[in-house]
Design a protein around this motif. Structure first.
Motif, PDB file in Angstrom:
ATOM      1  N   ALA A 176     -23.620 106.916 -47.750  1.00 61.65           N
ATOM      2  CA  ALA A 176     -22.954 108.145 -48.188  1.00 61.65           C
ATOM      3  C   ALA A 176     -23.870 108.930 -49.119  1.00 61.65           C
ATOM      4  O   ALA A 176     -24.880 108.436 -49.594  1.00 61.65           O
ATOM      5  CB  ALA A 176     -21.638 107.810 -48.890  1.00 61.65           C
ATOM      6  N   SER A 178     -23.075 110.346 -52.187  1.00 61.41           N
ATOM      7  CA  SER A 178     -22.947 109.939 -53.579  1.00 61.41           C
ATOM      8  C   SER A 178     -23.188 108.438 -53.716  1.00 61.41           C
ATOM      9  O   SER A 178     -22.852 107.662 -52.830  1.00 61.41           O
ATOM     10  CB  SER A 178     -21.556 110.288 -54.112  1.00 61.41           C
ATOM     11  OG  SER A 178     -20.565 109.583 -53.386  1.00 61.41           O
ATOM     12  N   CYS A 179     -23.772 108.049 -54.838  1.00 62.54           N
ATOM     13  CA  CYS A 179     -24.090 106.635 -55.049  1.00 62.54           C
ATOM     14  C   CYS A 179     -24.011 106.327 -56.532  1.00 62.54           C
ATOM     15  O   CYS A 179     -24.675 106.974 -57.352  1.00 62.54           O
ATOM     16  CB  CYS A 179     -25.484 106.322 -54.514  1.00 62.54           C
ATOM     17  SG  CYS A 179     -25.996 104.600 -54.743  1.00 62.54           S
ATOM     18  N   LYS A 202     -23.679 108.400 -59.950  1.00 62.27           N
ATOM     19  CA  LYS A 202     -24.210 109.404 -59.028  1.00 62.27           C
ATOM     20  C   LYS A 202     -25.726 109.586 -59.146  1.00 62.27           C
ATOM     21  O   LYS A 202     -26.229 110.630 -59.537  1.00 62.27           O
ATOM     22  CB  LYS A 202     -23.507 110.746 -59.258  1.00 62.27           C
ATOM     23  CG  LYS A 202     -22.016 110.707 -58.963  1.00 62.27           C
ATOM     24  CD  LYS A 202     -21.371 112.058 -59.153  1.00 62.27           C
ATOM     25  CE  LYS A 202     -19.867 111.982 -58.834  1.00 62.27           C
ATOM     26  NZ  LYS A 202     -19.198 113.291 -59.013  1.00 62.27           N
ATOM     27  N   ARG A 232     -23.220  99.502 -54.668  1.00 62.63           N
ATOM     28  CA  ARG A 232     -22.760 100.844 -55.006  1.00 62.63           C
ATOM     29  C   ARG A 232     -21.238 100.826 -55.064  1.00 62.63           C
ATOM     30  O   ARG A 232     -20.577 100.026 -54.379  1.00 62.63           O
ATOM     31  CB  ARG A 232     -23.240 101.866 -53.981  1.00 62.63           C
ATOM     32  CG  ARG A 232     -22.578 101.772 -52.611  1.00 62.63           C
ATOM     33  CD  ARG A 232     -23.031 102.881 -51.690  1.00 62.63           C
ATOM     34  NE  ARG A 232     -22.378 102.782 -50.377  1.00 62.63           N
ATOM     35  CZ  ARG A 232     -21.241 103.400 -50.070  1.00 62.63           C
ATOM     36  NH1 ARG A 232     -20.615 104.147 -50.973  1.00 62.63           N
ATOM     37  NH2 ARG A 232     -20.711 103.269 -48.861  1.00 62.63           N
ATOM     38  N   ASP A 234     -17.831 103.066 -54.414  1.00 63.46           N
ATOM     39  CA  ASP A 234     -17.352 104.281 -53.756  1.00 63.46           C
ATOM     40  C   ASP A 234     -16.196 104.901 -54.549  1.00 63.46           C
ATOM     41  O   ASP A 234     -15.837 104.436 -55.646  1.00 63.46           O
ATOM     42  CB  ASP A 234     -16.941 103.987 -52.310  1.00 63.46           C
ATOM     43  CG  ASP A 234     -15.791 102.983 -52.220  1.00 63.46           C
ATOM     44  OD1 ASP A 234     -15.113 102.733 -53.244  1.00 63.46           O
ATOM     45  OD2 ASP A 234     -15.576 102.438 -51.123  1.00 63.46           O
ATOM     46  N   LYS A 235     -15.591 105.955 -54.025  1.00 62.78           N
ATOM     47  CA  LYS A 235     -14.527 106.668 -54.722  1.00 62.78           C
ATOM     48  C   LYS A 235     -13.273 105.828 -54.894  1.00 62.78           C
ATOM     49  O   LYS A 235     -12.480 106.069 -55.796  1.00 62.78           O
ATOM     50  CB  LYS A 235     -14.193 107.952 -53.966  1.00 62.78           C
ATOM     51  CG  LYS A 235     -15.353 108.942 -53.934  1.00 62.78           C
ATOM     52  CD  LYS A 235     -14.983 110.198 -53.174  1.00 62.78           C
ATOM     53  CE  LYS A 235     -16.142 111.190 -53.157  1.00 62.78           C
ATOM     54  NZ  LYS A 235     -15.802 112.434 -52.415  1.00 62.78           N
ATOM     55  N   GLN A 236     -13.089 104.848 -54.014  1.00 61.89           N
ATOM     56  CA  GLN A 236     -11.945 103.937 -54.135  1.00 61.89           C
ATOM     57  C   GLN A 236     -12.280 102.710 -54.986  1.00 61.89           C
ATOM     58  O   GLN A 236     -11.531 101.745 -55.019  1.00 61.89           O
ATOM     59  CB  GLN A 236     -11.474 103.481 -52.746  1.00 61.89           C
ATOM     60  CG  GLN A 236     -10.780 104.556 -51.938  1.00 61.89           C
ATOM     61  CD  GLN A 236     -11.743 105.581 -51.358  1.00 61.89           C
ATOM     62  OE1 GLN A 236     -12.887 105.240 -51.026  1.00 61.89           O
ATOM     63  NE2 GLN A 236     -11.304 106.829 -51.249  1.00 61.89           N
ATOM     64  N   HIS A 240     -20.031  97.945 -52.379  1.00 58.45           N
ATOM     65  CA  HIS A 240     -20.765  97.805 -51.118  1.00 58.45           C
ATOM     66  C   HIS A 240     -22.199  97.374 -51.432  1.00 58.45           C
ATOM     67  O   HIS A 240     -22.892  98.015 -52.232  1.00 58.45           O
ATOM     68  CB  HIS A 240     -20.771  99.123 -50.344  1.00 58.45           C
ATOM     69  CG  HIS A 240     -19.411  99.660 -50.046  1.00 58.45           C
ATOM     70  ND1 HIS A 240     -18.682  99.289 -48.928  1.00 58.45           N
ATOM     71  CD2 HIS A 240     -18.623 100.520 -50.753  1.00 58.45           C
ATOM     72  CE1 HIS A 240     -17.520  99.918 -48.944  1.00 58.45           C
ATOM     73  NE2 HIS A 240     -17.453 100.670 -50.036  1.00 58.45           N
TER      74      HIS A 240
END
Length: 417
Positions: A176, A178-179, A202, A232, A234-236, A240
């Motif tokens: 993705a 963003s990170c 980010k 990383r 994520d938004k949730q 990962h």
């Protein structure tokens, strides 16, 4: 006769006087030459004023910018040392005599302009000899690179502490845009506990600069392995895995006075579940010019250790065969009973290119117990079509098609003898 004697005496006296005058003139001329040469030696280079020096420096800077070739920098003797005696040796070489002490400079402030006045050049310095090699670790990234991690390690003998500094990560390649990365650090074989860095928001090039401490005895230190897992968020807020770095400590000289700064490229973790008897990862390379077959035993995972017998160590035995005839074998160091040992050991075998169609490699993972008993945990054979199929055959053929290049793969262990 008296007149003849008088004439002869006069002639002889005249000759002697002429010779004496000649000798006297020669001695005076030689003394004059010595004085002239002495004056020339104490002034090997003409004195120049400050304006001339600045003009020469400006000209040299202009020449340096206008050409790619290296220029020499003048080495200047300050005026305070001009009172010292210098003996001229060879080209631009001088040595100071100890007979006459030099005068110390007068106290008080002196401008840089005044200090250069009356200075003269005695030699040159080549700046190219004092350049540090350029660090390309942040610019040269191979194709397919998924990131690079920097860290440092140091060991305190007295307190038996391993100090790990997580410095930075560069060029992360997340799926993705963003990170928000962070790092987990393990000291294998203990995979139940770990230390974790802060999350950097980010960024694909996080700067951590965090310190971590592992308590480990000096006897066990060289059997341990550092493992860095880069994640990383994520938004949730799900984690990962982006990549990992495995770093065995056995080949490093760790002391309190030796802080090692290291960088390693991230590699993807094998997410497939291990096979029934475990898996082994190794690299193959063949040098057709030298006739040398190289095997790098990297690691194993998911080994089925025999708990009923106390494990002393787990090692890998690499054997070269030709027509099912044993040629030579080598083995790694034995690591304490862990199901996921990391070796990173390299072995080379002499093998002519004409023998590659009949040769094969056998890698056996063995567990040594107390006494001299050995237990086979698993085995894999790679070689030509005569002996192998599937992934083992593909690995062998890829090695031949890519000479002098290390080809790395995982292989499932089997329990056949």
């Amino acid at each position: 006769t008296e007149q003849a004697v008088a004439v002869a005496g006069g002639v002889i006296g005249g000759i002697l006087l002429f010779v004496l005058l000649g000798i006297t003139a020669y001695l005076l001329w030689k003394k004059f030459c010595r004085l002239f040469s002495y004056e020339k030696l104490i002034n090997p280079v003409k004195t120049t004023n400050a304006n001339a020096i600045f003009q020469d420096q400006a000209n040299s800077e202009i020449q340096l910018k206008s050409t790619s070739r290296s220029r020499s920098v003048p080495f200047i003797i300050p005026p305070t040392l001009h009172g010292r005696d210098w003996i001229h040796l060879t080209n631009e070489e001088q040595v100071q005599e100890d007979s006459d002490p030099y005068m110390t400079p007068l106290p008080g402030p002196r401008s840089s302009f005044h200090s250069l006045a009356g200075a003269y050049v005695v030699g040159t310095i080549n700046p190219d000899l004092y350049k540090f090699p350029e660090d390309k670790s942040e610019t040269d990234f191979p194709d397919g690179n998924i990131g690079r991690l920097w860290f440092s390690i140091e060991y305190e003998q007295e307190s038996e502490r391993l100090l790990v500094s997580l410095i930075k990560v560069r060029k992360l390649q997340p799926p993705a845009d963003s990170c928000s990365p962070f790092v987990k650090i393990y000291l294998l074989p203990d995979e139940r506990s770990y230390l974790q860095s802060k999350t950097k928001r980010k960024t694909l090039n996080p700067q951590f600069d965090e310190n971590f401490v592992f308590q480990v005895s000096s006897k066990m230190l060289l059997q341990r392995t550092l493992k860095f897992l880069v994640y990383r968020v994520d938004k949730q807020r799900k984690h990962h895995l982006l990549g990992q770095v495995i770093f065995p400590l056995k080949n490093e000289a760790l002391t309190e006075d030796n802080k090692l700064v290291i960088w390693r490229d991230l590699e993807k973790e094998n997410l497939e579940p291990p096979s029934e008897y475990g898996d082994i990862q190794f690299s193959l390379s063949y040098n057709d010019y030298l006739g040398r077959l190289t095997v790098v035993v990297l690691r194993a995972r998911g080994l089925k250790l025999q708990e009923e017998s106390p494990a002393v160590g787990v090692y890998v035995k690499v054997s070269l065969m030709n027509h099912n005839k044993f040629i030579k074998s080598k083995k790694t160091a034995a690591l304490l009973g862990t199901p996921n040992p990391v070796y990173n050991e390299t072995f080379s075998f002499k093998a002519d290119q004409t023998e590659l169609d009949t040769a094969s490699l056998s890698l056996s993972v063995l567990q040594s117990n107390k006494g001299e008993s050995k237990l086979l945990l698993g085995r894999v054979v790679v070689g030509p079509f005569m002996y192998t199929r599937g992934k083992e055959l593909e690995h062998w053929n890829e090695m031949i098609s890519k000479p002098k290049e290390l080809v790395k793969r995982w292989h499932a262990l089997c329990h056949s003898t």
